[in-house]
Scaffold this motif. Structure first.
Motif, mmCIF file in Angstrom:
data_model
loop_
_atom_site.group_PDB
_atom_site.id
_atom_site.type_symbol
_atom_site.label_atom_id
_atom_site.label_comp_id
_atom_site.label_asym_id
_atom_site.label_seq_id
_atom_site.Cartn_x
_atom_site.Cartn_y
_atom_site.Cartn_z
ATOM 1 N N ALA A 1 0.853 -1.188 0.000
ATOM 2 C CA ALA A 1 0.000 0.000 0.000
ATOM 3 C C ALA A 1 0.883 1.231 0.000
ATOM 4 C CB ALA A 1 -0.910 0.008 1.217
ATOM 5 N N LEU A 2 0.629 2.124 -0.944
ATOM 6 C CA LEU A 2 1.364 3.380 -1.050
ATOM 7 C C LEU A 2 0.408 4.521 -0.770
ATOM 8 C CD1 LEU A 2 3.774 5.187 -1.859
ATOM 9 C CD2 LEU A 2 3.008 4.942 -4.250
ATOM 10 N N VAL A 3 0.693 5.291 0.282
ATOM 11 C CA VAL A 3 -0.145 6.435 0.637
ATOM 12 C C VAL A 3 0.649 7.708 0.398
ATOM 13 C CG1 VAL A 3 -1.451 7.589 2.455
ATOM 14 C CG2 VAL A 3 -1.399 5.083 2.346
ATOM 15 N N ASN A 4 0.255 8.436 -0.636
ATOM 16 C CA ASN A 4 0.923 9.688 -0.987
ATOM 17 C C ASN A 4 0.248 10.840 -0.247
ATOM 18 O OD1 ASN A 4 2.933 8.824 -2.961
ATOM 19 N ND2 ASN A 4 1.195 8.272 -4.252
ATOM 20 N N ASN A 5 0.755 11.103 0.950
ATOM 21 C CA ASN A 5 0.138 12.084 1.835
ATOM 22 C C ASN A 5 0.933 13.379 1.954
ATOM 23 O OD1 ASN A 5 -1.565 12.972 4.245
ATOM 24 N ND2 ASN A 5 0.460 12.773 5.192
ATOM 25 N N ALA A 6 2.220 13.345 1.652
ATOM 26 C CA ALA A 6 3.061 14.538 1.821
ATOM 27 C C ALA A 6 2.479 15.712 1.040
ATOM 28 C CB ALA A 6 4.485 14.247 1.355
ATOM 29 N N GLY A 7 2.391 16.853 1.698
ATOM 30 C CA GLY A 7 1.811 18.016 1.035
ATOM 31 C C GLY A 7 2.302 19.307 1.633
ATOM 32 N N LEU A 8 2.182 20.356 0.848
ATOM 33 C CA LEU A 8 2.579 21.699 1.266
ATOM 34 C C LEU A 8 1.399 22.633 1.102
ATOM 35 C CD1 LEU A 8 4.796 23.763 2.038
ATOM 36 C CD2 LEU A 8 5.287 23.983 -0.411
ATOM 37 N N ALA A 9 1.048 23.341 2.176
ATOM 38 C CA ALA A 9 -0.047 24.310 2.127
ATOM 39 C C ALA A 9 0.541 25.713 2.043
ATOM 40 C CB ALA A 9 -0.928 24.175 3.356
ATOM 41 N N ASP A 10 0.101 26.470 1.048
ATOM 42 C CA ASP A 10 0.569 27.846 0.871
ATOM 43 C C ASP A 10 -0.607 28.636 0.331
ATOM 44 O OD1 ASP A 10 1.608 30.266 -0.136
ATOM 45 O OD2 ASP A 10 3.574 29.365 -0.436
ATOM 46 N N PHE A 11 -1.227 29.433 1.163
ATOM 47 C CA PHE A 11 -2.444 30.130 0.786
ATOM 48 C C PHE A 11 -2.172 31.615 0.571
ATOM 49 C CE2 PHE A 11 -4.497 26.845 3.775
ATOM 50 C CZ PHE A 11 -4.483 25.889 2.770
ATOM 51 N N GLY A 12 -2.762 32.169 -0.472
ATOM 52 C CA GLY A 12 -2.628 33.593 -0.745
ATOM 53 C C GLY A 12 -3.375 33.985 -1.992
ATOM 54 N N PRO A 13 -3.643 35.271 -2.173
ATOM 55 C CA PRO A 13 -4.348 35.756 -3.364
ATOM 56 C C PRO A 13 -3.588 35.437 -4.645
ATOM 57 C CG PRO A 13 -4.185 37.476 -1.679
ATOM 58 C CD PRO A 13 -3.285 36.370 -1.256
ATOM 59 N N ILE A 14 -4.322 35.284 -5.738
ATOM 60 C CA ILE A 14 -3.695 34.998 -7.032
ATOM 61 C C ILE A 14 -2.631 36.038 -7.362
ATOM 62 C CG2 ILE A 14 -4.113 34.972 -9.538
ATOM 63 C CD1 ILE A 14 -6.802 33.668 -8.976
ATOM 64 N N GLU A 15 -2.951 37.303 -7.156
ATOM 65 C CA GLU A 15 -2.032 38.373 -7.544
ATOM 66 C C GLU A 15 -0.746 38.383 -6.728
ATOM 67 O OE1 GLU A 15 -4.519 42.110 -9.062
ATOM 68 O OE2 GLU A 15 -5.188 41.399 -7.096
ATOM 69 N N GLU A 16 -0.779 37.754 -5.555
ATOM 70 C CA GLU A 16 0.400 37.739 -4.699
ATOM 71 C C GLU A 16 1.119 36.397 -4.713
ATOM 72 O OE1 GLU A 16 -0.708 39.003 -0.793
ATOM 73 O OE2 GLU A 16 -1.786 40.778 -1.534
ATOM 74 N N THR A 17 0.618 35.464 -5.514
ATOM 75 C CA THR A 17 1.248 34.143 -5.608
ATOM 76 C C THR A 17 2.330 34.185 -6.675
ATOM 77 O OG1 THR A 17 -0.787 33.025 -4.917
ATOM 78 C CG2 THR A 17 0.870 31.688 -6.038
ATOM 79 N N THR A 18 3.573 34.259 -6.241
ATOM 80 C CA THR A 18 4.678 34.297 -7.189
ATOM 81 C C THR A 18 4.852 32.926 -7.849
ATOM 82 O OG1 THR A 18 6.332 33.633 -5.558
ATOM 83 C CG2 THR A 18 5.850 36.006 -5.750
ATOM 84 N N PHE A 19 5.570 32.913 -8.952
ATOM 85 C CA PHE A 19 5.793 31.641 -9.632
ATOM 86 C C PHE A 19 6.604 30.692 -8.756
ATOM 87 C CE2 PHE A 19 7.999 28.900 -12.808
ATOM 88 C CZ PHE A 19 6.875 28.239 -13.246
ATOM 89 N N ASP A 20 7.537 31.243 -7.964
ATOM 90 C CA ASP A 20 8.311 30.390 -7.058
ATOM 91 C C ASP A 20 7.406 29.718 -6.036
ATOM 92 O OD1 ASP A 20 10.700 30.907 -8.297
ATOM 93 O OD2 ASP A 20 11.330 32.468 -6.879
ATOM 94 N N ARG A 21 6.445 30.460 -5.481
ATOM 95 C CA ARG A 21 5.495 29.862 -4.537
ATOM 96 C C ARG A 21 4.647 28.808 -5.231
ATOM 97 N NH1 ARG A 21 2.269 34.497 -1.403
ATOM 98 N NH2 ARG A 21 1.215 32.641 -0.570
ATOM 99 N N TRP A 22 4.184 29.116 -6.423
ATOM 100 C CA TRP A 22 3.399 28.174 -7.223
ATOM 101 C C TRP A 22 4.167 26.873 -7.427
ATOM 102 C CZ3 TRP A 22 -1.357 27.874 -9.849
ATOM 103 C CH2 TRP A 22 -1.431 26.956 -10.910
ATOM 104 N N ARG A 23 5.437 27.006 -7.833
ATOM 105 C CA ARG A 23 6.232 25.825 -8.140
ATOM 106 C C ARG A 23 6.532 24.997 -6.892
ATOM 107 N NH1 ARG A 23 5.517 22.806 -11.114
ATOM 108 N NH2 ARG A 23 7.363 21.731 -10.335
ATOM 109 N N ARG A 24 6.756 25.639 -5.746
ATOM 110 C CA ARG A 24 7.011 24.883 -4.514
ATOM 111 C C ARG A 24 5.821 24.006 -4.157
ATOM 112 N NH1 ARG A 24 9.480 29.687 -2.688
ATOM 113 N NH2 ARG A 24 7.592 30.301 -1.550
ATOM 114 N N VAL A 25 4.628 24.573 -4.293
ATOM 115 C CA VAL A 25 3.421 23.801 -3.990
ATOM 116 C C VAL A 25 3.255 22.651 -4.979
ATOM 117 C CG1 VAL A 25 0.905 23.894 -3.854
ATOM 118 C CG2 VAL A 25 2.270 25.749 -2.884
#
Length: 245
Positions: free
Chosen positions: A74-98
């Protein structure tokens, strides 16, 4: 031979709750997390576990991880990163990290462990979010990444089913974690009270129970599904404060 489950993001929260339920059912559990100290601490009082630190967004690290593991049922892919913010303030670096952790990690782990799962006719459970099924503010990267996980799950089910591998996705609603309770204001808690038919947050173990069930023989004819474990949240519209009891 003892069945083995591998859980990513296993050092805390839903991941750790899932580990404990697998152990309850007699499985050996491989605990994977990129926080080595937290992983060691989480495993300190557990028996029949193996801890393997790994960043699931790193293709080489995942390949090395897979090469050192003999069996996975059984493989459970649970690892995740939460990064919340407005579209206009979401940089590409933040997008890519998520995206790197939440979506790329699921792809890399599943691809790397497919040979193991072929041998055992095993099960994959990917952890998405209710944000994969319904959009909400401040979640442009997070919600999009989780929607990708939900669709990737169906791709996996379609392509890997011929090997006897099942792939399903769990979409948790609001869960009462230490992190959530630390950042959710009373206004947010009240809003969820109105929007969730069961009128409460979920518990980590309730999400884990669904994960473990999907990995078990009791779900032997279930694949390609997206299961919202959310107290009915997906079924509701936008909550109105005036409707709260």
């Amino acid at each position: 031979m003892t069945r083995t489950a591998l859980v990513t993001g296993a050092a805390r929260g839903i991941g750790l709750a899932t580990v404990k339920l697998f152990l309850r059912d007699g499985l050996h559990v491989i605990m994977v997390d990129n926080d080595e100290d937290a992983l060691s601490q989480a495993a300190a009082d557990l028996e029949n576990v193996t801890t393997l630190p790994c960043d699931v967004s790193d293709a080489e690290a995942v390949a090395t991880l897979a090469a050192g593991v003999d069996r996975v049922d059984a493989l459970v892919n649970n690892a995740g990163l939460a990064d919340f913010g407005p579209i206009e303030e979401t940089t590409f670096d933040r997008w890519r990290r998520v995206m790197a952790t939440n979506l790329d990690g699921v792809f890399l782990m599943t691809q790397a462990f497919t040979p193991h799962l072929k041998d055992t006719k095993g099960a994959i459970v990917n952890i998405a979010s209710i944000s994969a099924l319904r959009a909400s503010t401040l979640r442009v990267a997070y919600g999009t990444s989780k929607a990708g996980v939900a669709h990737l799950t169906q791709q996996q089910a379609v392509e890997l089913g011929e090997y006897g591998i099942r792939a399903n996705c769990v979409c948790p609603g609001p869960v009462r974690t230490k992190l959530a309770m630390a950042v959710h204001t009373q206004d947010i808690i009240d809003a969820y009270h109105d929007a969730i038919p069961l009128n409460r947050y979920g518990q980590e173990v309730e999400i884990a129970e669904a994960i473990v069930w999907l990995c078990s023989s009791k779900a032997s004819f279930v694949t390609g599904q997206r299961l919202a474990v959310d107290g009915g949240f997906e079924s509701t519209g936008i909550g109105l404060p005036s409707l709260r009891a």
